[in-house]
Design a protein around this motif. Structure first.
Motif, PDB file in Angstrom:
ATOM      1  N   ARG A  13      40.533  51.868   6.859  1.00  0.00           N
ATOM      2  CA  ARG A  13      39.611  52.264   5.806  1.00  0.00           C
ATOM      3  C   ARG A  13      39.402  53.768   5.756  1.00  0.00           C
ATOM      4  O   ARG A  13      38.855  54.288   4.795  1.00  0.00           O
ATOM      5  CB  ARG A  13      38.270  51.574   6.008  1.00  0.00           C
ATOM      6  N   LEU A  14      39.767  54.457   6.816  1.00  0.00           N
ATOM      7  CA  LEU A  14      39.482  55.881   6.899  1.00  0.00           C
ATOM      8  C   LEU A  14      40.169  56.672   5.808  1.00  0.00           C
ATOM      9  O   LEU A  14      39.659  57.714   5.366  1.00  0.00           O
ATOM     10  CB  LEU A  14      39.908  56.415   8.272  1.00  0.00           C
ATOM     11  N   ARG A  40      36.267  56.726  -0.643  1.00  0.00           N
ATOM     12  CA  ARG A  40      34.841  56.416  -0.523  1.00  0.00           C
ATOM     13  C   ARG A  40      34.375  56.453   0.934  1.00  0.00           C
ATOM     14  O   ARG A  40      33.225  56.787   1.218  1.00  0.00           O
ATOM     15  CB  ARG A  40      34.529  55.058  -1.164  1.00  0.00           C
ATOM     16  N   THR A  41      35.293  56.099   1.880  1.00  0.00           N
ATOM     17  CA  THR A  41      34.927  56.191   3.289  1.00  0.00           C
ATOM     18  C   THR A  41      34.743  57.643   3.699  1.00  0.00           C
ATOM     19  O   THR A  41      33.773  58.001   4.383  1.00  0.00           O
ATOM     20  CB  THR A  41      36.015  55.536   4.167  1.00  0.00           C
ATOM     21  N   GLN A  42      35.657  58.505   3.280  1.00  0.00           N
ATOM     22  CA  GLN A  42      35.555  59.913   3.625  1.00  0.00           C
ATOM     23  C   GLN A  42      34.321  60.547   2.982  1.00  0.00           C
ATOM     24  O   GLN A  42      33.633  61.366   3.603  1.00  0.00           O
ATOM     25  CB  GLN A  42      36.830  60.642   3.198  1.00  0.00           C
ATOM     26  N   GLU A  43      34.030  60.167   1.730  1.00  0.00           N
ATOM     27  CA  GLU A  43      32.831  60.700   1.062  1.00  0.00           C
ATOM     28  C   GLU A  43      31.565  60.226   1.758  1.00  0.00           C
ATOM     29  O   GLU A  43      30.587  60.974   1.883  1.00  0.00           O
ATOM     30  CB  GLU A  43      32.834  60.258  -0.406  1.00  0.00           C
ATOM     31  N   PHE A  44      31.586  58.974   2.253  1.00  0.00           N
ATOM     32  CA  PHE A  44      30.433  58.457   2.995  1.00  0.00           C
ATOM     33  C   PHE A  44      30.215  59.260   4.272  1.00  0.00           C
ATOM     34  O   PHE A  44      29.099  59.654   4.600  1.00  0.00           O
ATOM     35  CB  PHE A  44      30.649  56.975   3.317  1.00  0.00           C
ATOM     36  N   LEU A  45      31.302  59.531   4.987  1.00  0.00           N
ATOM     37  CA  LEU A  45      31.193  60.303   6.228  1.00  0.00           C
ATOM     38  C   LEU A  45      30.748  61.741   5.955  1.00  0.00           C
ATOM     39  O   LEU A  45      30.060  62.348   6.780  1.00  0.00           O
ATOM     40  CB  LEU A  45      32.531  60.282   6.972  1.00  0.00           C
ATOM     41  N   ASP A  46      31.155  62.276   4.794  1.00  0.00           N
ATOM     42  CA  ASP A  46      30.733  63.633   4.429  1.00  0.00           C
ATOM     43  C   ASP A  46      29.213  63.742   4.332  1.00  0.00           C
ATOM     44  O   ASP A  46      28.639  64.809   4.578  1.00  0.00           O
ATOM     45  CB  ASP A  46      31.355  64.042   3.088  1.00  0.00           C
ATOM     46  N   ARG A  47      28.553  62.647   3.983  1.00  0.00           N
ATOM     47  CA  ARG A  47      27.105  62.674   3.786  1.00  0.00           C
ATOM     48  C   ARG A  47      26.330  62.519   5.097  1.00  0.00           C
ATOM     49  O   ARG A  47      25.106  62.666   5.106  1.00  0.00           O
ATOM     50  CB  ARG A  47      26.685  61.557   2.811  1.00  0.00           C
ATOM     51  N   GLU A  51      48.850  52.655  11.413  1.00  0.00           N
ATOM     52  CA  GLU A  51      47.609  53.119  10.803  1.00  0.00           C
ATOM     53  C   GLU A  51      46.890  54.145  11.666  1.00  0.00           C
ATOM     54  O   GLU A  51      46.091  54.946  11.151  1.00  0.00           O
ATOM     55  CB  GLU A  51      46.682  51.934  10.500  1.00  0.00           C
ATOM     56  N   TYR A  52      47.172  54.148  12.969  1.00  0.00           N
ATOM     57  CA  TYR A  52      46.535  55.139  13.843  1.00  0.00           C
ATOM     58  C   TYR A  52      46.992  56.560  13.520  1.00  0.00           C
ATOM     59  O   TYR A  52      46.289  57.530  13.811  1.00  0.00           O
ATOM     60  CB  TYR A  52      46.827  54.822  15.312  1.00  0.00           C
ATOM     61  N   LEU A  53      48.179  56.705  12.914  1.00  0.00           N
ATOM     62  CA  LEU A  53      48.665  58.036  12.557  1.00  0.00           C
ATOM     63  C   LEU A  53      47.749  58.714  11.542  1.00  0.00           C
ATOM     64  O   LEU A  53      47.686  59.943  11.474  1.00  0.00           O
ATOM     65  CB  LEU A  53      50.091  57.936  11.995  1.00  0.00           C
ATOM     66  N   LYS A  54      47.026  57.897  10.781  1.00  0.00           N
ATOM     67  CA  LYS A  54      46.128  58.459   9.766  1.00  0.00           C
ATOM     68  C   LYS A  54      44.902  59.119  10.380  1.00  0.00           C
ATOM     69  O   LYS A  54      44.152  59.805   9.678  1.00  0.00           O
ATOM     70  CB  LYS A  54      45.705  57.351   8.788  1.00  0.00           C
ATOM     71  N   LEU A  55      44.687  58.913  11.676  1.00  0.00           N
ATOM     72  CA  LEU A  55      43.518  59.500  12.323  1.00  0.00           C
ATOM     73  C   LEU A  55      43.616  61.018  12.444  1.00  0.00           C
ATOM     74  O   LEU A  55      42.628  61.679  12.774  1.00  0.00           O
ATOM     75  CB  LEU A  55      43.331  58.889  13.716  1.00  0.00           C
ATOM     76  N   SER A  56      44.794  61.582  12.156  1.00  0.00           N
ATOM     77  CA  SER A  56      44.912  63.042  12.169  1.00  0.00           C
ATOM     78  C   SER A  56      44.013  63.690  11.127  1.00  0.00           C
ATOM     79  O   SER A  56      43.671  64.866  11.237  1.00  0.00           O
ATOM     80  CB  SER A  56      46.371  63.453  11.936  1.00  0.00           C
ATOM     81  N   VAL A  57      43.595  62.913  10.129  1.00  0.00           N
ATOM     82  CA  VAL A  57      42.712  63.446   9.083  1.00  0.00           C
ATOM     83  C   VAL A  57      41.357  63.855   9.654  1.00  0.00           C
ATOM     84  O   VAL A  57      40.657  64.692   9.068  1.00  0.00           O
ATOM     85  CB  VAL A  57      42.523  62.406   7.955  1.00  0.00           C
TER      86      VAL A  57
END
Length: 499
Positions: free
Chosen positions: A1-2, A6-13, A37-43
């Motif tokens: 989900r990361l 919408r997940t990133q915008e939620f974390l931004d808040r 999917e763990y590779l996406k954690l670099s974000v």
């Protein structure tokens, strides 16, 4: 989900204090449990560069650790590596002959009434094993991804809350399980890697008391795992990585060295022989298997060269023993020059030779899907006498001696009670019964009330007052207030004043 906006915008808040990445080995393509999917954690480092990050794993080799740092952008982060050694666990690997009977013997002679986990490769094997244990009077429950979620949850809850439950499971069970008094972990099938084996066996003995990691291992395991790699999805590089993990696991099974030392070496931790694994307690007998290997390989070569045929271990052994079975006569294998030249070894010994040659890469499982065997490039140096073939002797008698020796060391029943007298042990069991009833009424795991170590200390010291009970390790002010009167009632035999 990361990766969802919408997940990133939620974390931004949010006000973020730290990102904790658990099971970080899953980011490594060289690891045993790679998840894309763990590779996406670099974000995390890219979008929130000021938020600290911590990556955690219990099973990472030096190569995997370097890749974790690279993939997650943590090259400049400090690395903390604790010891991989679990000195309270006795590692044992036995030749697989009648695995269910071997498992029942292990439980009956060494772990009767103990909590344990039995790992199987397939869902069908999980259910059949659990059912067989129940028929033997052993309280066992199944767990695999094919069961309804409600059943899985109920079985897991019973395992955590009650004493003496044996959970029979696929590797779907275990993540997040932290039951401290698991006294044994058994494998009826070969794990795919040392990392997986270490992670699964590490669920035993988390209270620091003696525990057993036991596995039954045989020829069929090697054949099955080799075929699973051949049939797996992915390119040649991916299959080569799987094969390397399996080769390391097979090396652990076939080693003449201390198993713990080999495993710690794999994780980059130097060590000495432990004195507490089967190869230390009962060193295996090495023998020169060169001639036996040449006889077996020669049979494989002649079948292919003269008949364009490939067969499995059973037929090869019948040929070497000179048996005129229907199948031998059907294919006229009595005409082979190797017919009857292997009578010096028993069937079990020949199967051990085949297994060890497969583990060493001197023999291979063909890709025809029928468990047939074929030679490898390494086979020719053996056939030419250029490479010796040292093998280890499989001895049922020696395995039995290991069981007796370990059983006498660990005694029957919970490890915490090993040093108790007969009278103290009787009190210990009454305390465990009280604990089970108390935990069930409070809907909490039994060890949350008191661990076995504390109950054993209470049984040994037999306190008669709150002050004496409070002096025992593991009895704090809160537990004294909650359970003190009830515990003293069990110890002294007087009624609980609160009843």
């Amino acid at each position: 989900r990361l990766d969802l906006p919408r997940t990133q915008e939620f974390l931004d808040r949010l006000t973020l204090s730290v990102f904790a990445i658990d099971e970080a080995h899953c980011v490594s393509q060289w690891g045993h449990d790679f998840r894309p999917e763990y590779l996406k954690l670099s974000v995390l480092g890219q979008r929130w560069p000021d938020v600290p990050r911590i990556a955690l794993t219990a099973t990472a080799t030096p190569t995997t650790r370097r890749e974790i740092a690279e993939r997650l952008g943590l090259q400049r982060a400090r690395t903390f590596v604790s010891s991989f050694d679990r000195p309270n666990i006795t590692y044992r690997i036995e030749p697989k002959q009648q695995p269910l009977k071997q498992l029942i013997a292990l439980i009956r002679t060494e772990h009767d009434g103990d909590a344990g986990i039995v790992y199987c490769l397939s869902r069908k094997s999980v259910e059949a094993t659990a059912e067989s244990l129940v028929k033997e009077g052993i309280e066992a429950l199944p767990y695999h991804a094919g069961l309804p979620a409600s059943v899985r949850a109920a079985n897991q809850s019973r395992f955590l809350r009650e004493d003496g439950i044996v959970m029979v499971a696929t590797i779907a069970f275990g993540m997040g399980i932290d039951k401290p008094d698991v006294r044994f972990v058994a494998h009826l099938d070969l794990p795919r890697s040392i990392e997986g084996y270490y992670q699964e066996t590490g669920r035993a003995g988390r209270d620091g008391l003696p525990a057993t990691a036991w596995m039954a291992y045989g020829l069929a395991d090697v054949v099955q795992q080799r075929q699973m790699i051949d049939r797996s999805e992915g390119d040649a590089t991916h299959k080569r990585q799987l094969a390397q993990h399996l080769d390391a696991m097979l090396g652990l099974c076939e080693t003449l060295r201390c198993r713990r030392q080999l495993m710690l070496d794999y994780f980059g931790e130097p060590s000495q022989a432990c004195g507490n694994c089967d190869t230390c307690l009962n060193p295996p007998t090495p023998w020169d298997g060169t001639i036996a290997a040449q006889k077996l390989l020669s049979t494989v070569v002649r079948l292919k060269r003269e008949r364009n045929q490939r067969f499995g271990a059973g037929q090869l052994i019948d040929i070497l023993h000179g048996r005129r079975t229907a199948k031998v006569e059907q294919w006229r294998h009595e005409q082979l020059s190797t017919f009857g030249i292997g009578t010096e070894l028993t069937d079990l010994q020949w199967r051990a030779v085949v297994r060890q040659l497969l583990a060493a890469g001197i023999l291979a499982v063909s890709s025809d899907g029928h468990h047939t065997l074929e030679i490898t490039d390494t086979s020719w140096s053996v056939l030419r006498g250029e490479r010796p073939v040292p093998l280890r002797e499989d001895a049922v008698v020696r395995a039995g001696a290991t069981r007796k020796r370990t059983a006498s060391a660990t005694a029957k029943g919970p490890a915490a009670a090993n040093e108790l007298t007969a009278d103290d042990r009787e009190l210990f069991e009454r305390l465990r019964t009280w604990r089970s009833e108390t935990a069930r009424a409070a809907a909490v795991p039994a060890y949350v009330v008191f661990p076995d170590t504390t109950l054993a200390a209470i049984a040994q010291h037999r306190p008669t007052s709150s002050n004496e009970l409070f002096a025992i390790s593991g009895v704090g002010a809160k537990k004294l207030e909650s359970y003190g009167d009830a515990v003293l009632a069990v110890v002294t035999g007087r009624p609980d004043e609160r009843d």
